[in-house]
Design an enzyme around this catalytic site. Structure first.
Site, PDB file in Angstrom:
ATOM      1  N   GLU A 168      -6.859   4.564   7.834  1.00  0.00           N
ATOM      2  CA  GLU A 168      -6.674   5.996   7.538  1.00  0.00           C
ATOM      3  C   GLU A 168      -7.926   6.577   6.889  1.00  0.00           C
ATOM      4  OE1 GLU A 168      -2.920   5.562   5.470  1.00  0.00           O
ATOM      5  OE2 GLU A 168      -2.014   4.982   7.382  1.00  0.00           O
ATOM      6  N   GLU A 194      -5.208  -4.994  10.468  1.00  0.00           N
ATOM      7  CA  GLU A 194      -4.220  -3.934  10.679  1.00  0.00           C
ATOM      8  C   GLU A 194      -4.518  -3.220  11.993  1.00  0.00           C
ATOM      9  OE1 GLU A 194      -2.272  -2.715   6.702  1.00  0.00           O
ATOM     10  OE2 GLU A 194      -3.942  -1.366   7.087  1.00  0.00           O
ATOM     11  N   HIS A 211      -9.498   1.000   4.867  1.00  0.00           N
ATOM     12  CA  HIS A 211      -8.215   1.227   5.537  1.00  0.00           C
ATOM     13  C   HIS A 211      -8.445   2.167   6.728  1.00  0.00           C
ATOM     14  CE1 HIS A 211      -4.143   2.506   6.407  1.00  0.00           C
ATOM     15  NE2 HIS A 211      -3.753   1.397   5.798  1.00  0.00           N
ATOM     16  N   ASN A 221       0.873  -1.177   0.000  1.00  0.00           N
ATOM     17  CA  ASN A 221       0.000   0.000   0.000  1.00  0.00           C
ATOM     18  C   ASN A 221       0.909   1.225   0.000  1.00  0.00           C
ATOM     19  OD1 ASN A 221      -1.769   2.066   0.460  1.00  0.00           O
ATOM     20  ND2 ASN A 221      -2.398   1.396   2.507  1.00  0.00           N
ATOM     21  N   TRP A 222       1.034   1.831  -1.173  1.00  0.00           N
ATOM     22  CA  TRP A 222       1.977   2.958  -1.293  1.00  0.00           C
ATOM     23  C   TRP A 222       1.453   4.217  -0.607  1.00  0.00           C
ATOM     24  CZ3 TRP A 222       3.985   3.041  -7.090  1.00  0.00           C
ATOM     25  CH2 TRP A 222       4.572   1.804  -7.394  1.00  0.00           C
ATOM     26  N   LYS A 223       0.184   4.213  -0.258  1.00  0.00           N
ATOM     27  CA  LYS A 223      -0.445   5.414   0.320  1.00  0.00           C
ATOM     28  C   LYS A 223      -0.189   6.609  -0.616  1.00  0.00           C
ATOM     29  CE  LYS A 223      -0.210   3.193   4.771  1.00  0.00           C
ATOM     30  NZ  LYS A 223      -0.150   3.296   6.226  1.00  0.00           N
ATOM     31  N   GLY A 269       2.477   2.513  10.748  1.00  0.00           N
ATOM     32  CA  GLY A 269       3.361   3.665  10.588  1.00  0.00           C
ATOM     33  C   GLY A 269       4.060   4.063  11.876  1.00  0.00           C
ATOM     34  N   SER A 279       3.540  -1.991  10.279  1.00  0.00           N
ATOM     35  CA  SER A 279       4.994  -2.007  10.482  1.00  0.00           C
ATOM     36  C   SER A 279       5.621  -3.369  10.187  1.00  0.00           C
ATOM     37  CB  SER A 279       5.354  -1.531  11.890  1.00  0.00           C
ATOM     38  OG  SER A 279       4.895  -0.203  12.090  1.00  0.00           O
ATOM     39  N   GLY A 314       2.991  -0.981   4.293  1.00  0.00           N
ATOM     40  CA  GLY A 314       3.030   0.442   3.985  1.00  0.00           C
ATOM     41  C   GLY A 314       4.454   0.870   3.667  1.00  0.00           C
ATOM     42  N   GLY A 315       5.113   1.453   4.650  1.00  0.00           N
ATOM     43  CA  GLY A 315       6.437   2.053   4.444  1.00  0.00           C
ATOM     44  C   GLY A 315       7.437   1.149   3.738  1.00  0.00           C
TER      45      GLY A 315
END
Ligand code: 13P
Length: 251
Positions: free
Chosen positions: A98, A168, A96, A9-11, A174, A213, A234-235
């Site tokens: 977010e 999640e 998600h 997930n590149w966000k 994050g 993470s 993510g990251g």
């Protein structure tokens, strides 16, 4: 037998140049990923660039991070399922944390998106998970069950078969704090047990991903747990090397 799925997930990250580099990097290392299915979810506007870079290869799937519930029309700024399919997407994230926290999406909104995704021939990746306050007050299972039940209420249990679930925990997203393999496994098992009440086949076949993470250092231990079938990253999905290392930890 469930196949692991590792999804990036590149966000809201990247541009045309970084997309070409990242997709080429993933494609070049793809052959060393033996077991896992591989999915990337770039921002909407970079999806066509990612698709062009993949140039027809079908061993890296494309997905989006959100969609609108409508098919077309006067919905300024929105993107529909059919547009995503047209751009080459096979999957779409829904719910998600977010989107839930920053854009006010309710369980019912998420269920409507899940339904729109399936009606538009996309596979929804349903994200569920509790906040830190909810975990600390012992409400993890209640929250996850409520989020899942909203989908079942709208589309019916049998439709869950054509989806993926991602657990999640919001407190692990994050933050660099990861759920321990045992903490994650407990919730994954809870989800699978909830599905088993509906159908043993559904429970047996559902890919349940862990997100929060996940990185090359902890992926093997997490994916090694019985009910964890891959990751939503993510990251660490923004660099080909770390993303591929996570994909390979399912080998
Ligand atoms: P991080 O891997 O950056 O914690 O993000 C997880 C996530 O939200 C994936 O959807």
């Amino acid at each position: 037998m469930r196949r692991p799925l590792v999804a990036g997930n590149w966000k809201m990250n990247g541009d045309s140049k970084s997309t070409v580099n990242l997709v080429n990097g993933i494609a070049n290392g793809r052959a060393e990923v033996i077991n896992a299915e591989v999915l990337i979810c770039p921002p909407y506007i970079l999806i066509p660039r990612a698709a062009d870079t993949l140039n027809g290869r079908d061993d890296v799937f494309l997905g989006a991070q959100d969609l609108d519930i409508n098919e077309s029309g006067a919905f300024t700024g929105q993107i529909s399922a059919s547009m995503l399919v047209d751009a080459g997407c096979k999957y779409v994230l829904v719910g998600h944390s977010e989107r839930r926290a920053l854009y006010g999406e309710s369980d019912q909104d998420v269920a409507a998106k899940f339904d729109a995704a399936q009606k538009g021939a996309l596979i929804p990746v349903l994200c569920v998970g509790e906040t830190l306050a909810e975990r600390e007050s012992g409400d993890t299972e209640t929250v996850v069950a409520r989020q899942l039940q909203a989908i079942i209420d709208l589309v019916g249990a049998e439709k869950l078969a054509d989806s993926v679930i991602a657990y999640e925990p919001v407190w692990a997203i994050g933050t660099g704090v990861t759920a321990s393999p045992e903490q994650a496994q407990d919730v994954h098992k809870f989800i699978r047990d909830m599905l088993a009440v509906l159908s043993t086949d559904l429970a047996e076949n559902m890919q349940i991903l862990y997100g929060g993470s996940m990185n090359p250092g902890n992926a093997s231990a997490l994916i090694g747990m019985q009910d964890i079938d891959g990751g939503l990253i993510g990251g660490a999905s923004l660099q080909a090397e770390s993303f591929l290392a996570i994909c390979k930890s399912a080998n």
